[in-house]
Design a protein around this motif. Structure first.
Motif, mmCIF file in Angstrom:
data_model
loop_
_atom_site.group_PDB
_atom_site.id
_atom_site.type_symbol
_atom_site.label_atom_id
_atom_site.label_comp_id
_atom_site.label_asym_id
_atom_site.label_seq_id
_atom_site.Cartn_x
_atom_site.Cartn_y
_atom_site.Cartn_z
ATOM 1 N N ARG A 1 10.126 -11.167 2.099
ATOM 2 C CA ARG A 1 8.960 -10.958 2.966
ATOM 3 C C ARG A 1 8.515 -9.512 2.965
ATOM 4 N N ASP A 2 9.492 -8.614 2.936
ATOM 5 C CA ASP A 2 9.132 -7.203 2.962
ATOM 6 C C ASP A 2 8.346 -6.808 1.730
ATOM 7 N N LEU B 1 6.831 -9.759 14.692
ATOM 8 C CA LEU B 1 7.235 -10.132 13.348
ATOM 9 C C LEU B 1 7.316 -8.866 12.514
ATOM 10 N N PRO B 2 8.377 -8.728 11.728
ATOM 11 C CA PRO B 2 8.432 -7.513 10.905
ATOM 12 C C PRO B 2 7.345 -7.550 9.845
ATOM 13 N N LYS B 3 6.632 -6.453 9.688
ATOM 14 C CA LYS B 3 5.543 -6.430 8.720
ATOM 15 C C LYS B 3 6.089 -6.229 7.320
ATOM 16 N N PRO B 4 5.476 -6.839 6.326
ATOM 17 C CA PRO B 4 5.934 -6.555 4.959
ATOM 18 C C PRO B 4 5.542 -5.135 4.572
ATOM 19 N N LEU B 5 6.280 -4.586 3.603
ATOM 20 C CA LEU B 5 6.039 -3.203 3.211
ATOM 21 C C LEU B 5 4.679 -3.078 2.543
ATOM 22 N N PRO B 6 4.032 -1.948 2.696
ATOM 23 C CA PRO B 6 2.723 -1.802 2.058
ATOM 24 C C PRO B 6 2.878 -1.641 0.549
ATOM 25 N N VAL B 7 1.813 -1.972 -0.158
ATOM 26 C CA VAL B 7 1.836 -1.849 -1.616
ATOM 27 C C VAL B 7 2.004 -0.375 -1.976
ATOM 28 N N PRO B 8 2.885 -0.029 -2.915
ATOM 29 C CA PRO B 8 3.087 1.383 -3.227
ATOM 30 C C PRO B 8 1.808 2.007 -3.768
ATOM 31 N N ASP B 9 1.526 3.220 -3.367
ATOM 32 C CA ASP B 9 0.383 3.992 -3.855
ATOM 33 C C ASP B 9 -0.961 3.372 -3.514
ATOM 34 N N PHE C 1 6.805 -1.770 -10.133
ATOM 35 C CA PHE C 1 5.405 -1.884 -9.760
ATOM 36 C C PHE C 1 4.640 -0.624 -10.124
ATOM 37 N N ARG C 2 5.206 0.524 -9.794
ATOM 38 C CA ARG C 2 4.493 1.781 -10.062
ATOM 39 C C ARG C 2 4.282 1.976 -11.554
ATOM 40 N N SER D 1 6.601 -8.790 -0.129
ATOM 41 C CA SER D 1 5.651 -9.843 -0.478
ATOM 42 C C SER D 1 4.278 -9.338 -0.848
ATOM 43 N N ARG D 2 3.954 -8.089 -0.502
ATOM 44 C CA ARG D 2 2.612 -7.634 -0.836
ATOM 45 C C ARG D 2 2.491 -7.197 -2.283
ATOM 46 N N PHE D 3 3.634 -6.896 -2.903
ATOM 47 C CA PHE D 3 3.500 -6.477 -4.297
ATOM 48 C C PHE D 3 4.482 -7.182 -5.217
#
Lengths: 152, 483
Positions: free
Chosen positions: A51-52, B338-346, A123-124, A54-56
């Motif tokens: 989940r952490d 709810l724990p937020k997912p980590l932001p996309v790097p950069d 990812f980077r 999940s955005r990338f």
């Protein structure tokens, strides 16, 4: 935490779909058996961080024992379980972690943060256009496998 | 309060003659059919020895009338038809009178309490600080009487046991002496009077409460009939209460009055509403919020009642329900995060800061001109080194003939204020080499003491003769005269 929702892929079609259709996200595929101890540990870490991240990244589990998947096992030359293969926009991403094999990650992680770091590095690098990245973990935290033991 | 002032005045008056006054006074004032507040008239001729001159209420006609009516109406119980009491109804008038009477009775009780206390002070001075409530005090005094040994007196039921203990202990070491018979009789009579007044007040309040449901059903549905009757009483009628804004309703019945200019902010600005069941049942932190809601809704209910909009009282019950629900909602725990997912790097660009402060910080680590020259090398020429012959650090372009500069100087930072040196020279303190008798003040015969030392200024401008100011960094243009 929604930790039970790691999709398990059994057919070739599913694997193809997930690799092809995930755009701008790292695809993390774990090849292993659900019964193996280190596989279970790795699965635990994957499910807790899915989940952490999940955005990338998207995480998927591939069971090595099913028929259709043997093709992939052969293709990636997976002999030691568990093994993780990374993809980005349908490209296979390699990581140089100091081991002999750059095409996949063998073994489990020491902690959730290690896994997150590895995925972030991939990812980077991928966003910059690289196909191979260096591992951000110090060598102590990278599981070393000697090729003497072949559990296939 | 007027009654306290009276009693203090009375103490002074006690020194003068006594017995002539009471008879005349009682004869005059018993006839007058004024309101129970005869304290004002007593001020001039206050005889403190006799109770009657101090407490007049029970003798007034008004008191007797109202008490009689209350006695009649009380056993009647519920009214036959649950119709609304109209304002012209005589019972309504009675209730309004009862409200004001109960306030008067309270004042009267305070006066009597002071009387008893002053009399009993000879016997047992500490009791007044132990037992504060006037009625309790009266009961205790009546029980103890002239008794010296408190173990013979049973105070069970009158006071909490802790206080009984303290009272007995203090009584054994009291500095008081037994009272003379006459004083004792008067004190006991005063106690009786106080107890009678207390029971009268209770009856009056009971009567009003029983009728409150017909006068103002909505208001009593929210706050309860006791508090409703008090609110109406202190407002001076239901229509008066209806005209008040809700913030005033909240403050009806507060005991604290702020002195002019010196406000004593009380913990919670709440009056009669404090006694409502709704208020008592809410936990501490929410009380401030609930009292505001209560006063708002009760103001609305009073308005409904004053125009008889809802004789059944349903609106009041709905309000009450609404308030209860609100309090429950406030007590809910906040929703789980709810724990937020980590932001996309950069993906989020770094917020770069700028400004003077950052530039000054960067200056500390910036590469100076000196270093830049050191890093470059002249072409075709061997670099000079610190130890000579190619050993040690290389100097680069420093000190080279063709570099176009006479000498390398430390570049002055653009940001350092140029005036620092000027200010430094103007410092008035000497560095300690001069003797202790010197000062930076200059004593001129014409203007007295000057703070600026003109000699110091003069010397720096013209130079002390030895130093040339032509190349001074801090010097400005000197006067250029046309020759």
């Amino acid at each position: 935490m929604a930790s039970l929702l790691l999709p398990t892929l059994t057919t070739k079609r599913e694997i193809d779909t997930i690799i092809r259709d995930t755009l701008d996200k790292v695809v993390v595929l774990r090849f292993g058996r659900a019964s193996d101890a280190s596989c279970l540990q790795l699965d635990d870490i994957l499910s807790k961080t899915s989940r952490d991240v999940s955005r990338f990244a998207t995480v998927g589990l591939v069971d090595v024992d099913s028929e259709e998947v043997k093709v992939y096992v052969e293709y990636f030359d997976i002999t030691l379980m568990p093994a993780i293969v990374f993809f980005f926009n349908a490209h296979h991403m390699k990581m140089d972690s100091g081991t002999a094999d750059h095409t996949k990650w063998i073994g489990s992680f020491h902690s959730k943060q290690d896994f997150i770091d590895v995925v972030e590095a991939i990812f980077r690098g991928a966003m910059k256009g690289k196909l191979i990245v260096t591992c951000p973990l110090p060598p102590e935290r990278i599981p070393r496998f000697q090729l003497l033991f072949k559990d296939v | 309060m007027a009654s306290l002032a009276d009693s203090f005045l009375a103490d002074l008056e006690e020194l003068s003659d006594e017995e002539n006054y009471p008879e005349e006074e009682t004869a005059e004032l018993a006839d007058a059919e004024c309101d129970g507040n005869t304290d004002m008239q007593d001020l001039e001729s206050l005889n403190y020895d006799d109770l009657d001159s101090v407490s007049k209420l029970q003798r007034t006609q008004r008191y007797k009338d109202i008490m009689q009516k209350v006695e009649e109406a009380l056993p009647k119980g519920e009214r036959d038809e649950s119709t609304f009491l109209v304002e012209e109804d005589p019972e309504y008038q009675l209730i309004v009178n009862c409200n004001s009477l109960s306030v008067d009775i309270e004042n009267e009780i305070v006066i009597i309490h002071n009387f008893i206390r002053d009399k009993y002070r000879l016997k047992f001075p500490e009791l007044e600080s132990l037992v504060h409530h006037p009625i309790d005090y009266a009961r205790v005094v009546k029980k103890i009487g002239n008794e010296t040994d408190l173990t013979l007196v049973d105070l069970e039921g009158l006071l909490p046991s802790a206080i009984i203990m303290v009272v007995s202990v203090t009584a054994s070491t009291t500095t008081g002496k037994p009272l003379p018979e006459e004083t004792l009789a008067k004190t006991i009579e005063a106690c009786d009077r106080a107890l009678v007044l207390d029971s009268a007040k209770k009856k009056v309040l009971e009567f009003v409460e029983s009728r409150m449901g017909y006068i103002a059903p909505n208001l009593s549905a929210i706050v309860g009939s006791a508090v409703a009757s008090r609110l109406v009483g202190s407002a001076g009628g239901l229509s008066a209460l209806a005209k008040m804004p809700a913030c005033n309703v909240q403050l009806l019945g507060t005991k604290k009055k702020n002195l002019a200019g010196m406000s004593r902010a009380s913990a919670l600005n709440v009056g009669f509403l404090e006694q409502t069941e709704m208020f008592q049942s809410t936990p501490e932190p929410l009380r401030a919020r609930v009292v505001r809601v209560l006063s708002a809704k009760s103001a609305l209910a009073a308005r409904i009642d004053s125009v008889r909009g809802d004789p059944t009282g349903k609106a009041g019950r709905d309000f009450r329900e609404g308030i209860r629900k609100k309090v429950e909602k406030w007590q809910e725990p906040p929703p789980a995060k709810l724990p937020k997912p980590l932001p996309v790097p950069d993906s989020e660009p770094k917020k770069k800061r700028g400004g003077r402060r950052l530039r000054k910080m960067k200056e500390r680590y910036a590469i100076t001109e000196l270093m830049k020259q050191k890093n470059r090398m002249p072409f075709g020429k061997e670099e000079e080194t610190s130890l000579g012959d190619g050993l040690g650090e290389g100097f680069g372009m420093l000190g080279q003939a063709g570099s176009g500069k006479l000498r390398i100087s430390v570049a002055q930072s653009k940001l350092k204020p140029k005036a620092t040196k000027k200010f430094k020279e103007k410092s008035y303190g000497s560095s300690g080499a001069t003797s202790g008798l010197t000062s930076s003040l200059a004593f001129t015969p014409v203007q007295g003491i000057e703070l600026t030392n003109p000699q110091a200024l003069g010397s720096s401008l013209l130079g002390s003769g030895t130093q040339s100011t032509y190349f001074s960094e801090t010097g400005t243009f000197s006067k250029i005269k046309r020759t």
